[in-house]
Design an enzyme around this catalytic site. Structure first.
Site, PDB file in Angstrom:
ATOM      1  N   GLU A  12       0.855  -1.198   0.000  1.00  0.00           N
ATOM      2  CA  GLU A  12       0.000   0.000   0.000  1.00  0.00           C
ATOM      3  C   GLU A  12       0.880   1.232   0.000  1.00  0.00           C
ATOM      4  OE1 GLU A  12      -3.528  -0.179   2.620  1.00  0.00           O
ATOM      5  OE2 GLU A  12      -2.903  -2.219   3.017  1.00  0.00           O
ATOM      6  N   HIS A  57      -8.741   9.453   3.497  1.00  0.00           N
ATOM      7  CA  HIS A  57      -8.383   8.394   2.554  1.00  0.00           C
ATOM      8  C   HIS A  57      -8.653   8.927   1.150  1.00  0.00           C
ATOM      9  CE1 HIS A  57      -8.046   4.583   0.526  1.00  0.00           C
ATOM     10  NE2 HIS A  57      -7.677   4.011   1.656  1.00  0.00           N
ATOM     11  N   ARG A  75      -0.646   8.717   1.740  1.00  0.00           N
ATOM     12  CA  ARG A  75      -2.020   9.212   1.622  1.00  0.00           C
ATOM     13  C   ARG A  75      -2.177  10.718   1.657  1.00  0.00           C
ATOM     14  NH1 ARG A  75      -5.144   4.907   5.228  1.00  0.00           N
ATOM     15  NH2 ARG A  75      -4.607   3.254   3.793  1.00  0.00           N
ATOM     16  N   HIS A  98     -10.946   9.565   7.348  1.00  0.00           N
ATOM     17  CA  HIS A  98     -10.744   8.117   7.482  1.00  0.00           C
ATOM     18  C   HIS A  98     -10.155   7.711   8.833  1.00  0.00           C
ATOM     19  CE1 HIS A  98      -9.931   4.079   6.078  1.00  0.00           C
ATOM     20  NE2 HIS A  98      -8.631   4.204   6.291  1.00  0.00           N
ATOM     21  N   ARG A 140      -0.282   8.554   9.291  1.00  0.00           N
ATOM     22  CA  ARG A 140      -0.177   7.099   9.495  1.00  0.00           C
ATOM     23  C   ARG A 140       0.149   6.372   8.202  1.00  0.00           C
ATOM     24  NH1 ARG A 140      -4.298   2.724   9.148  1.00  0.00           N
ATOM     25  NH2 ARG A 140      -5.500   4.330   8.105  1.00  0.00           N
TER      26      ARG A 140
HETATM   27  P1  FAD Z   1     -13.304   0.326  16.547  1.00  0.00           P
HETATM   28  O1  FAD Z   1     -12.999  -0.912  15.813  1.00  0.00           O
HETATM   29  O2  FAD Z   1     -13.841   1.450  15.851  1.00  0.00           O
HETATM   30  O3  FAD Z   1     -14.148  -0.042  17.813  1.00  0.00           O
HETATM   31  C1  FAD Z   1     -14.650   0.969  18.648  1.00  0.00           C
HETATM   32  C2  FAD Z   1     -15.615   0.344  19.634  1.00  0.00           C
HETATM   33  O4  FAD Z   1     -15.922   1.264  20.667  1.00  0.00           O
HETATM   34  C3  FAD Z   1     -16.934  -0.070  19.041  1.00  0.00           C
HETATM   35  O5  FAD Z   1     -17.294  -1.308  19.592  1.00  0.00           O
HETATM   36  C4  FAD Z   1     -17.900   1.002  19.536  1.00  0.00           C
HETATM   37  O6  FAD Z   1     -19.244   0.595  19.620  1.00  0.00           O
HETATM   38  C5  FAD Z   1     -17.320   1.258  20.907  1.00  0.00           C
HETATM   39  N1  FAD Z   1     -17.703   2.534  21.497  1.00  0.00           N
HETATM   40  C6  FAD Z   1     -17.436   3.792  21.033  1.00  0.00           C
HETATM   41  N2  FAD Z   1     -17.948   4.709  21.876  1.00  0.00           N
HETATM   42  C7  FAD Z   1     -18.552   4.027  22.885  1.00  0.00           C
HETATM   43  C8  FAD Z   1     -19.291   4.420  24.038  1.00  0.00           C
HETATM   44  N3  FAD Z   1     -19.530   5.699  24.339  1.00  0.00           N
HETATM   45  N4  FAD Z   1     -19.788   3.440  24.837  1.00  0.00           N
HETATM   46  C9  FAD Z   1     -19.585   2.124  24.550  1.00  0.00           C
HETATM   47  N5  FAD Z   1     -18.910   1.709  23.462  1.00  0.00           N
HETATM   48  C10 FAD Z   1     -18.402   2.652  22.638  1.00  0.00           C
HETATM   49  N6  FAD Z   1      -6.573   0.044   9.424  1.00  0.00           N
HETATM   50  C11 FAD Z   1      -5.628  -0.845   9.058  1.00  0.00           C
HETATM   51  O7  FAD Z   1      -4.617  -1.013   9.761  1.00  0.00           O
HETATM   52  N7  FAD Z   1      -5.774  -1.553   7.910  1.00  0.00           N
HETATM   53  C12 FAD Z   1      -6.842  -1.425   7.081  1.00  0.00           C
HETATM   54  O8  FAD Z   1      -6.936  -2.085   6.067  1.00  0.00           O
HETATM   55  C13 FAD Z   1      -7.831  -0.488   7.442  1.00  0.00           C
HETATM   56  N8  FAD Z   1      -8.910  -0.278   6.639  1.00  0.00           N
HETATM   57  C14 FAD Z   1      -9.894   0.541   7.071  1.00  0.00           C
HETATM   58  C15 FAD Z   1     -11.056   0.667   6.285  1.00  0.00           C
HETATM   59  C16 FAD Z   1     -12.097   1.446   6.730  1.00  0.00           C
HETATM   60  C17 FAD Z   1     -13.333   1.595   5.871  1.00  0.00           C
HETATM   61  C18 FAD Z   1     -12.013   2.115   7.976  1.00  0.00           C
HETATM   62  C19 FAD Z   1     -13.147   2.947   8.477  1.00  0.00           C
HETATM   63  C20 FAD Z   1     -10.857   2.012   8.735  1.00  0.00           C
HETATM   64  C21 FAD Z   1      -9.805   1.234   8.283  1.00  0.00           C
HETATM   65  N9  FAD Z   1      -8.645   1.096   9.038  1.00  0.00           N
HETATM   66  C22 FAD Z   1      -7.679   0.218   8.648  1.00  0.00           C
HETATM   67  C23 FAD Z   1      -8.538   1.724  10.350  1.00  0.00           C
HETATM   68  C24 FAD Z   1      -8.875   0.666  11.415  1.00  0.00           C
HETATM   69  O9  FAD Z   1      -9.939  -0.128  10.956  1.00  0.00           O
HETATM   70  C25 FAD Z   1      -9.266   1.305  12.723  1.00  0.00           C
HETATM   71  O10 FAD Z   1      -8.332   2.271  13.086  1.00  0.00           O
HETATM   72  C26 FAD Z   1      -9.303   0.233  13.822  1.00  0.00           C
HETATM   73  O11 FAD Z   1     -10.120  -0.836  13.416  1.00  0.00           O
HETATM   74  C27 FAD Z   1      -9.821   0.843  15.094  1.00  0.00           C
HETATM   75  O12 FAD Z   1     -10.018  -0.197  16.009  1.00  0.00           O
HETATM   76  P2  FAD Z   1     -10.486   0.175  17.477  1.00  0.00           P
HETATM   77  O13 FAD Z   1     -10.617  -1.110  18.208  1.00  0.00           O
HETATM   78  O14 FAD Z   1      -9.628   1.223  18.013  1.00  0.00           O
HETATM   79  O15 FAD Z   1     -11.919   0.854  17.265  1.00  0.00           O
HETATM   80  C1  SIN Z   2      -7.201   0.648   2.816  1.00  0.00           C
HETATM   81  O1  SIN Z   2      -7.494  -0.534   2.687  1.00  0.00           O
HETATM   82  O2  SIN Z   2      -6.908   1.405   1.884  1.00  0.00           O
HETATM   83  C2  SIN Z   2      -7.208   1.212   4.180  1.00  0.00           C
HETATM   84  C3  SIN Z   2      -5.972   0.819   4.863  1.00  0.00           C
HETATM   85  C4  SIN Z   2      -5.773   1.650   6.094  1.00  0.00           C
HETATM   86  O3  SIN Z   2      -6.508   2.587   6.357  1.00  0.00           O
HETATM   87  O4  SIN Z   2      -4.805   1.358   6.796  1.00  0.00           O
END
Ligand code: FAD
Ligand code: SIN
Length: 523
Positions: A113, A241, A288, A349, A384
């Protein structure tokens, strides 16, 4: 209701679930999550998870690429820790049951990527996040020491403030005793007292009009810690993104993974001409920030709403095999990506900033940890590197869990904490007050605090945000609590932090770009 747990985890994405599984080996864990367990940004991740797997890749190359993308603001110690531990954490995900794609020789079929000098992104077709989330959920559901409270909304962290002790400065003397949560069964606020609390609430993409983030990403954890007087940093670095599918009726915006560009797809302008050579020698696979700004500039020049991503030269069978979700999604809108251009546009993003944590995931409040997108570990600096966030989550949830397990015997519950006081509150029946304010907030942030900023735009944003802040606080103080109102309040807090942090950065660096400053400060 009042309950006691050893480890309280707020959030059920990769960060929360990984911590929970590890902490549960030594104590009782309660996971609070505001929707269904899999309603997370994690489930949306497409491209994959970066890790050093085979030569010619090396830890040093991954470290170099991460620091290069971070534009001078990465914490090198944290980068070295994250990448040094990457292979072990991936092995653990695989042991828990996560399936990553392999080639015909049985080796992991790694993707590339933007900003990566080697093929090092493990993936599960274009649904890597879903694969990881499902794997972790299955493990959590089986664990006898983990209780999951779905549809419970965390409102505020409990600190000395709730004992009536006035804490006026941002001090290291604060302690977290747990959290107040809205119980969906009783509509009452429960008190969960915990020895250790982990905030894993994800990002805040919903403060912008166009975002790839699910609706849960409203900056709740960042706002809670900010209100509790914990330190928040680097909020100005919001990653857009470059390639979200242009489809204005849809929210969140559907992502077209960068791995598709890694596979050979090329960005083209509205006339069908390539343009990235004008901006960076790495062309469509530049980091990015550069690609998003290039697209933004092309759109401003042409006045069009989107640019194109061209996959027509790639084999249809390969596209269907490697990117089945994107192929099917586009086809459902009448776009056959093997024959047609994909219309794409940048969308908010990822938040590089957030709750300041140290190398063990500790926030600046005692007994409070943060991991995942809500945390600011120092890994990403000003920008990032793609696919480093899933990795950061597993590395720091692991480190936080090990540290918290060691601390657990030294921590007591604070039983003097009072229950939530809901006296004098009335039901807000006018949902329009909340939904309209949210739209206004998103318009302010998208117009003035997007990819390209200026001092004037930031000031305008702040002036307009102040009004929304006052109106929302007034409503909040007299209303019976609802998640929507609380989310609005949190989004306003998060937006305020983005604007304030952007306003003090008098330079262009990484994801922060202002028309008023052409230079970076040397460091
Ligand atoms: P999340 O997975 O967002 O989980 C947050 C949790 O907190 C959820 O369960 C939510 O309900 C809970 N929550 C929030 N507020 C409250 C509250 N007040 N009370 C109770 N619960 C609450 N990163 C990569 O490294 N590789 C990728 O390929 C990639 N692709 C992506 C594609 C997309 C479309 C998106 C949106 C992001 C992508 N990212 C990628 C970024 C990555 O997915 C996120 O940064 C990562 O998954 C965040 O994980 P997390 O556990 O911190 O939060
Ligand atoms: C993507 O698949 O392009 C998202 C990857 C990322 O946000 O790290």
């Amino acid at each position: 209701m009042r309950t006691h747990v050893d480890f309280l985890v707020i959030g059920s994405g990769i960060a929360g679930l990984t911590f929970a599984l590890k902490a549960a080996e030594k104590g009782k864990v309660c996971i609070v999550t505001k929707k269904k367990m899999d309603d997370t940004a994690t489930s949306y991740a497409q491209g994959g998870i970066a890790a050093v797997m085979y030569t010619p890749d090396t830890f040093e190359k991954h470290i170099f690429d991460t620091i290069q993308a971070g534009d001078g603001l990465c914490d090198e110690n944290i980068v070295r820790i994250t990448i040094g531990e990457s292979t072990d954490r991936i092995a653990e995900l695989i042991a828990w049951g996560a399936n990553f794609d392999k080639d015909e020789t049985g080796h992991y079929d790694l993707a590339k990527e933007g900003g990566h000098s080697e093929y090092r992104v493990l993936r599960h077709k274009d649904s890597t996040g879903r694969e990881i989330e499902d794997t972790l959920i299955e493990q959590v559901r089986r664990h006898p020491n983990i209780e999951v409270l779905e549809n419970y909304y965390a409102i505020d962290l409990i600190t000395q403030h709730h004992l009536g002790i006035h804490v006026s400065i941002r001090t290291t003397d604060l302690t977290c005793y747990g959290v107040y949560v809205l119980n969906p069964k009783t509509s009452m606020v429960d008190t969960i007292l915990a020895k250790v609390t982990l905030v894993a609430t994800g990002g805040a993409g919903n403060i912008y009009s166009n975002t790839t983030n699910p609706t849960i990403s409203t900056g709740d954890g960042i706002a809670m810690v900010y209100r509790a007087k914990g330190v928040i940093e680097n909020m100005e670095f919001v990653q857009f993104h470059p390639t979200a599918l242009f489809h204005p009726q849809e929210r969140p915006s559907f992502l077209i993974t960068e791995a598709l560009r890694g596979f050979g797809a090329v960005l083209k302008d509205y006339r069908g001409n390539e343009f990235m050579h004008k901006y960076d020698e790495r062309l469509s696979l530049a980091p990015r920030d550069i690609v998003a700004r290039a697209i933004d500039n092309e759109l401003k020049i042409s006045g069009e709403d989107f640019v194109h991503l061209d996959c027509r030269h790639l084999k249809k069978e390969d596209l269907i095999r490697q990117f089945p979700r994107i192929y099917a999604k586009c086809l459902s809108l009448g776009i056959d990506i093997s024959r047609d251009f994909i219309p794409v546009v940048p969308a908010a993003h990822y938040f590089c900033g957030g709750i300041k944590t140290d190398e063990y995931g500790r926030a600046t409040i005692r007994n409070l940890y943060a991991s995942g997108e809500c945390a600011c570990t120092g890994l990403h600096g000003a920008n990032r590197l793609a696919s480093n966030s899933l990795l950061e989550s597993v590395v720091f949830s692991h480190r936080a869990s090990q540290h918290a397990i060691e601390q657990l015997p030294l921590i007591d519950f604070c039983n003097a904490i009072p229950d939530w006081n809901a006296e004098g509150m009335v039901l807000t029946e006018e949902m329009i007050l909340i939904t309209q304010s949210q739209k206004e907030l998103q318009a302010i942030m998208s117009s003035y605090v997007g990819i390209v900023r200026s001092d004037l735009r930031l000031q305008r944003a702040l002036d307009r945000l102040n009004l929304l802040y006052e109106e929302t606080e007034a409503l909040y103080n007299k209303s019976i609590l609802s998640p929507r109102l609380s989310e609005l309040r949190n989004m306003i807090n998060a937006a305020y932090l983005v604007i304030k942090h952007a306003a003090v950065r008098k330079e262009n660096r990484g994801l922060h770009y202002s028309l008023d400053y052409s230079q970076k400060t040397e460091r």
